[in-house]
Design a protein around this motif. Structure first.
Motif, PDB file in Angstrom:
ATOM      1  N   MET A  21     -41.844 -11.112 -49.988  1.00  0.00           N
ATOM      2  CA  MET A  21     -41.020 -11.618 -48.894  1.00  0.00           C
ATOM      3  C   MET A  21     -39.731 -10.814 -48.786  1.00  0.00           C
ATOM      4  SD  MET A  21     -41.463 -15.743 -49.064  1.00  0.00           S
ATOM      5  CE  MET A  21     -39.992 -15.978 -48.108  1.00  0.00           C
ATOM      6  N   ARG A  22     -39.180 -10.439 -49.928  1.00  0.00           N
ATOM      7  CA  ARG A  22     -37.953  -9.638 -49.931  1.00  0.00           C
ATOM      8  C   ARG A  22     -38.189  -8.253 -49.338  1.00  0.00           C
ATOM      9  NH1 ARG A  22     -32.580  -9.238 -50.156  1.00  0.00           N
ATOM     10  NH2 ARG A  22     -31.850  -7.615 -51.508  1.00  0.00           N
ATOM     11  N   LEU A  23     -39.415  -7.739 -49.538  1.00  0.00           N
ATOM     12  CA  LEU A  23     -39.757  -6.425 -48.991  1.00  0.00           C
ATOM     13  C   LEU A  23     -40.121  -6.484 -47.511  1.00  0.00           C
ATOM     14  CD1 LEU A  23     -41.800  -4.933 -51.962  1.00  0.00           C
ATOM     15  CD2 LEU A  23     -39.434  -4.459 -51.323  1.00  0.00           C
ATOM     16  N   GLY A  24     -40.207  -7.695 -46.929  1.00  0.00           N
ATOM     17  CA  GLY A  24     -40.385  -7.814 -45.496  1.00  0.00           C
ATOM     18  C   GLY A  24     -41.753  -8.262 -45.028  1.00  0.00           C
ATOM     19  N   PHE A  25     -42.622  -8.716 -45.897  1.00  0.00           N
ATOM     20  CA  PHE A  25     -43.920  -9.205 -45.456  1.00  0.00           C
ATOM     21  C   PHE A  25     -43.774 -10.629 -44.926  1.00  0.00           C
ATOM     22  CE2 PHE A  25     -45.055  -5.963 -48.566  1.00  0.00           C
ATOM     23  CZ  PHE A  25     -45.929  -5.207 -47.817  1.00  0.00           C
ATOM     24  N   PRO A  26     -44.584 -11.003 -43.945  1.00  0.00           N
ATOM     25  CA  PRO A  26     -44.457 -12.352 -43.372  1.00  0.00           C
ATOM     26  C   PRO A  26     -44.825 -13.445 -44.374  1.00  0.00           C
ATOM     27  CG  PRO A  26     -45.853 -10.957 -42.009  1.00  0.00           C
ATOM     28  CD  PRO A  26     -45.545 -10.195 -43.241  1.00  0.00           C
ATOM     29  N   LEU A  27     -44.194 -14.590 -44.222  1.00  0.00           N
ATOM     30  CA  LEU A  27     -44.410 -15.715 -45.127  1.00  0.00           C
ATOM     31  C   LEU A  27     -45.836 -16.229 -45.062  1.00  0.00           C
ATOM     32  CD1 LEU A  27     -43.240 -17.828 -47.064  1.00  0.00           C
ATOM     33  CD2 LEU A  27     -42.655 -19.194 -45.074  1.00  0.00           C
ATOM     34  N   ILE A  28     -46.454 -16.213 -43.892  1.00  0.00           N
ATOM     35  CA  ILE A  28     -47.796 -16.758 -43.761  1.00  0.00           C
ATOM     36  C   ILE A  28     -48.805 -15.963 -44.589  1.00  0.00           C
ATOM     37  CG2 ILE A  28     -48.431 -15.470 -41.689  1.00  0.00           C
ATOM     38  CD1 ILE A  28     -49.216 -19.145 -42.252  1.00  0.00           C
ATOM     39  N   MET A  29     -48.627 -14.662 -44.701  1.00  0.00           N
ATOM     40  CA  MET A  29     -49.521 -13.845 -45.526  1.00  0.00           C
ATOM     41  C   MET A  29     -49.290 -14.123 -47.002  1.00  0.00           C
ATOM     42  SD  MET A  29     -49.362 -10.189 -43.548  1.00  0.00           S
ATOM     43  CE  MET A  29     -49.959  -9.355 -44.981  1.00  0.00           C
ATOM     44  N   ILE A  30     -48.058 -14.264 -47.384  1.00  0.00           N
ATOM     45  CA  ILE A  30     -47.714 -14.467 -48.784  1.00  0.00           C
ATOM     46  C   ILE A  30     -48.196 -15.828 -49.263  1.00  0.00           C
ATOM     47  CG2 ILE A  30     -45.799 -14.564 -50.413  1.00  0.00           C
ATOM     48  CD1 ILE A  30     -46.512 -11.798 -49.052  1.00  0.00           C
ATOM     49  N   PHE A  31     -48.053 -16.852 -48.442  1.00  0.00           N
ATOM     50  CA  PHE A  31     -48.463 -18.196 -48.840  1.00  0.00           C
ATOM     51  C   PHE A  31     -49.968 -18.250 -49.104  1.00  0.00           C
ATOM     52  CE2 PHE A  31     -49.922 -22.496 -47.773  1.00  0.00           C
ATOM     53  CZ  PHE A  31     -49.236 -23.198 -48.752  1.00  0.00           C
ATOM     54  N   GLY A  32     -50.748 -17.684 -48.217  1.00  0.00           N
ATOM     55  CA  GLY A  32     -52.202 -17.694 -48.393  1.00  0.00           C
ATOM     56  C   GLY A  32     -52.649 -16.901 -49.607  1.00  0.00           C
TER      57      GLY A  32
END
Length: 123
Positions: A21-32
């Motif tokens: 998330m800090r590197l800029g990836f969307p939250l929806i991708m990270i959560f899944g």
């Protein structure tokens, strides 16, 4: 595998989510992705745990690379960098430790006799 061996791995996966998330990836991708990886931890297959240990070890390498990049930026600006280095080293060592716990847990699973195996050997 005891639950206490899985807790550090789950925390490391959450740290991976925070880093991405800090590197800029969307939250929806990270959560899944984080949810799937955490569910993979509770599956009783040794192979899944070996893959997860590899993911956690590569996460430690990722944290080390981020540490080098951030320390270089701090050095270029003349800001204090020792505390930042200690934090990143601690996080990378924590990820390596949790990977070792998962890898060592595979040996624990091999030594444990399943009830179905014990019943088959008796007959």
């Amino acid at each position: 595998m005891p639950f206490r061996r899985l807790v550090p791995a789950a925390l490391c996966l959450l740290l991976l989510a925070v880093l991405t998330m800090r590197l800029g990836f969307p939250l929806i991708m990270i959560f899944g992705l984080t949810t799937l990886l955490m569910l993979g931890l509770v599956v009783p297959w040794r192979e899944v745990r070996a893959i997860m240990a590899g993911v956690l070890a590569s996460e430690a390498v990722l944290w080390a690379c981020v540490a080098v990049a951030r320390v270089r930026v701090r050095l270029n600006y003349g800001d204090p960098w020792i505390r930042l280095t200690m934090i990143f080293v601690a996080v990378a060592l924590f990820c390596l430790w949790s990977a070792w716990l998962l890898w060592d847990g595979r040996k624990y699973d091999q030594a444990r006799v399943e009830p179905s195996d014990a019943m088959q050997s008796m007959t």
